[in-house]
Design a protein around this motif. Structure first.
Motif, short mmCIF file in Angstrom:
data_model
loop_
_atom_site.label_atom_id
_atom_site.label_comp_id
_atom_site.label_asym_id
_atom_site.label_seq_id
_atom_site.Cartn_x
_atom_site.Cartn_y
_atom_site.Cartn_z
N ASP A 87 0.64 -1.34 -0.02
CA ASP A 87 0.06 0.04 0.04
C ASP A 87 0.81 1.18 -0.06
OD1 ASP A 87 -2.27 1.54 0.20
OD2 ASP A 87 -2.99 0.63 2.07
N ASP A 88 0.41 2.23 -0.48
CA ASP A 88 1.09 3.67 -0.62
C ASP A 88 2.45 3.56 -1.12
OD1 ASP A 88 -1.39 4.11 0.84
OD2 ASP A 88 -0.45 4.33 3.03
N ASP A 131 0.48 5.29 -4.77
CA ASP A 131 0.02 5.94 -3.60
C ASP A 131 -0.98 7.18 -4.50
OD1 ASP A 131 -0.27 6.77 -0.69
OD2 ASP A 131 -0.07 8.74 -1.62
N GLU A 178 -4.45 4.23 -6.95
CA GLU A 178 -5.27 4.89 -6.00
C GLU A 178 -5.39 6.40 -6.44
OE1 GLU A 178 -5.47 3.48 -1.85
OE2 GLU A 178 -3.25 3.37 -2.21
CA CA Z 1 -3.20 3.67 0.00
#
Ligand code: CA
Ligand code: C2E
Ligand code: CA
Length: 388
Positions: free
Chosen positions: A285-286, A308, A342
Motif C-alpha cells: 500500500d501507499d 499512492d 489509487e
Molecule cells: Ca493507500
C-alpha cells in the motif's frame, strides 16, 4: 488581499464584488497584515496572498499565519511555477486551510470555482477531528459499531469491477459515521487495532461469501496495521476466518504499508510467509511514500503494488508524478505484480493511468467507499453500463 501590485488589487476587488463578496480589504504590507490578524484572527474569512512581496515573503507570512492559528482560508497567487505553489499548498495545509492556487493573470472563472468550493462551516470546527478515547473505542467494539465500507477496484482494460477495498467506519449510536483518521492511530497505540482489523476482516469475508453465492466473485482487500501483522498467530486467525466463510485464500489481499516490519519484525515476517504459503495475496500500500518501499519489495512476496494517491490525482501535465507512475508500472511489470493506481478522481486521471499501463484503478471518480448494502447494486450497474 495581500499584494504589492496595486493595479491587480483593483482588478481583484472588482472581481470579488462581481462574485458577491461584500467586503474586501487590500493591504500591501505583510507585516502590517500579520499584526492586524494577531489582534483578531477571525477578522477575515479569506486571504488572497501574493507570494512575492517586500517585507515578509509569502512563505514566511504563511508560517506566521499558522502560528497565530488563523481559522479562515487562504488562496495563493503568484507568477512562479505551479509545482512550487502546489508544494507550498501541501506544506501549509498541515496547519492552515489553503484552498487553492491561482496563477497570474487571474481569471474570474478560476476565482469563482475556488470560492464555490469553500465549506462555510467555521474552519476551527472543521479541522478538529472528533475526540475519541480508548474507552469509547472498546465500547464501540463491544456494540459492534465498527464496520467496513467498500470501495470498488476497476480493471482499466475491461472496465469491470474486479474487487474492492474494505475501509473501516465507525457507526456511532448518534448516527454519525466516523472515518479511520479519528480512530485508527489511537487504536494502534492502545493495542486495540488487532481486534479491529480482525473484525473488519471477518465482516468483509461474510459479504464476500454472500456476494459470491449471488454470482459475483470479487477480490477483497483488507488493511492491516503493523501491530496486527506482528501479532503471534495472526496468520492462523486469517486462515481460520477464510475457512469459516469458505473463501479461497487467493481471493483475499492484505494491504500492508512499509511500517509493518518496524514493530515485531520476526513474527511479522513469520505471519507474512505463512499467509503467502497458503495463497493469501499481499499488496504493498501507499507505494512511493516511504523511505524503504524498495527494500520491502525485495523482501516480501507481494503480488500487488498500489501507487499512492498523491502521485495519481491530477497527474496529467505534472512531469514528476508522471515519471513516478511510469517508473512504478515498469518496476511492477518486472516483478510480475499487479499495479493499482489509487486516488483516480477524474476521467483524465483514469485515462492517464490506463495509458501508462496500470492494471486497476480506484478512486472517487468511480466511487467513494460505499456502505455494504449498496455495493452489489453499484457493481452490477457499473458493469452493465460498461457493456452498453
Ligand atoms: Ca493507500
Ligand atoms: P488507505 O489504505 O490508503 O485507503 C485509501 C484512503 O483514500 C481511504 O480513506 C479512501 O476513502 C480514500 N480515497 C479513496 N479514493 C480516493 C480519491 O479518489 N481521492 C482521495 N483524496 N482519497 C480517496 P479512509 O477510508 O479515510 O481511510 C484512511 C486510512 O485509514 C486508510 O488509507 C488506511 O490506512 C486506514 N484504514 C482504513 N480502514 C482500516 C482498517 O480496517 N484497518 C487499519 N489498520 N487501517 C485502516
Ligand atoms: Ca489501503
Amino acid at each position: 488581499m495581500l499584494d504589492d501590485d496595486e493595479m491587480l488589487s483593483v482588478v481583484l476587488e472588482t472581481m470579488f464584488r462581481r462574485l458577491g463578496v461584500p467586503s474586501v480589504s487590500s493591504l500591501n504590507d505583510s507585516i502590517e497584515a500579520i499584526e492586524m490578524l494577531k489582534i483578531k484572527p477571525t477578522s477575515h474569512d479569506l486571504i488572497m496572498l501574493d507570494l512575492m512581496m517586500p517585507g515578509l515573503d509569502g512563505i514566511e507570512f504563511l508560517s506566521e499565519l499558522a502560528d497565530i492559528g488563523f481559522p479562515g482560508h487562504v488562496i495563493l497567487m503568484s507568477g512562479v511555477d505551479r509545482p512550487i505553489l502546489a508544494s507550498l499548498q501541501r506544506l501549509g495545509n498541515r496547519r492552515l486551510s489553503i484552498i487553492g492556487v491561482l496563477e497570474k493573470p487571474i481569471r474570474i472563472s478560476a476565482l469563482r470555482a475556488l470560492l464555490s468550493g469553500i465549506d462555510e462551516t467555521p474552519t476551527t470546527s472543521r479541522r478538529m477531528l472528533p475526540r475519541t478515547s480508548t474507552r469509547a473505542i472498546t465500547d464501540g467494539m463491544l456494540k459492534c459499531e465498527f464496520m467496513p465500507y467498500f470501495q470498488p477496484k476497476i480493471n482499466l482494460r475491461s472496465g469491470r469491477v474486479t474487487g474492492f477495498e474494505a475501509l473501516a467506519r465507525w457507526r456511532r449510536t448518534n448516527g454519525r459515521i466516523m472515518s479511520p483518521a479519528s480512530f485508527v492511530s489511537l487504536a494502534e497505540k492502545k493495542g486495540l487495532i488487532h481486534e479491529l482489523d480482525l473484525s473488519i476482516l471477518e465482516q468483509t469475508l461474510a459479504y464476500q461469501r454472500k456476494w459470491q453465492d449471488a454470482g459475483f466473485r470479487l477480490t477483497a482487500a483488507v488493511n492491516c496495521s503493523a501491530p496486527t501483522l506482528g501479532r503471534a498467530k495472526f496468520a492462523d486467525a486469517v486462515l481460520g476466518a477464510l475457512r469459516r466463510h469458505r473463501v479461497e485464500p487467493s481471493d483475499l489481499l492484505l494491504e500492508l504499508t512499509e511500517s509493518i516490519l518496524i514493530e515485531d519484525a520476526s513474527s511479522a515476517m513469520e505471519n507474512i510467509l505463512r499467509l503467502h504459503l497458503y495463497g493469501v495475496r499481499l499488496s504493498m500500500d501507499d507505494f512511493g511514500t516511504g523511505y524503504s518501499s524498495l527494500r520491502y519489495l525485495s523482501q516480501i512476496p507481494f503480488s500487488e503494488l498500489k501507487v499512492d494517491q498523491c502521485f495519481v490525482t491530477a497527474a496529467t501535465g505534472d512531469p514528476a508524478k508522471l515519471a513516478i507512475i511510469e517508473h512504478s508500472v515498469n518496476l511492477a511489470r518486472k516483478l510480475a505484480l499487479v499495479v493499482v493506481c489509487e486516488g483516480v478522481e477524474s476521467a483524465e486521471d483514469a485515462t492517464l493511468v490506463g495509458a501508462l499501463g496500470a492494471d486497476l484503478g480506484q478512486g472517487y471518480y468511480y466511487s467513494k467507499p460505499l456502505p455494504p448494502e449498496d455495493f452489489l447494486n453499484w457493481t452490477h450497474a457499473f458493469n452493465t453500463l460498461g457493456e452498453l
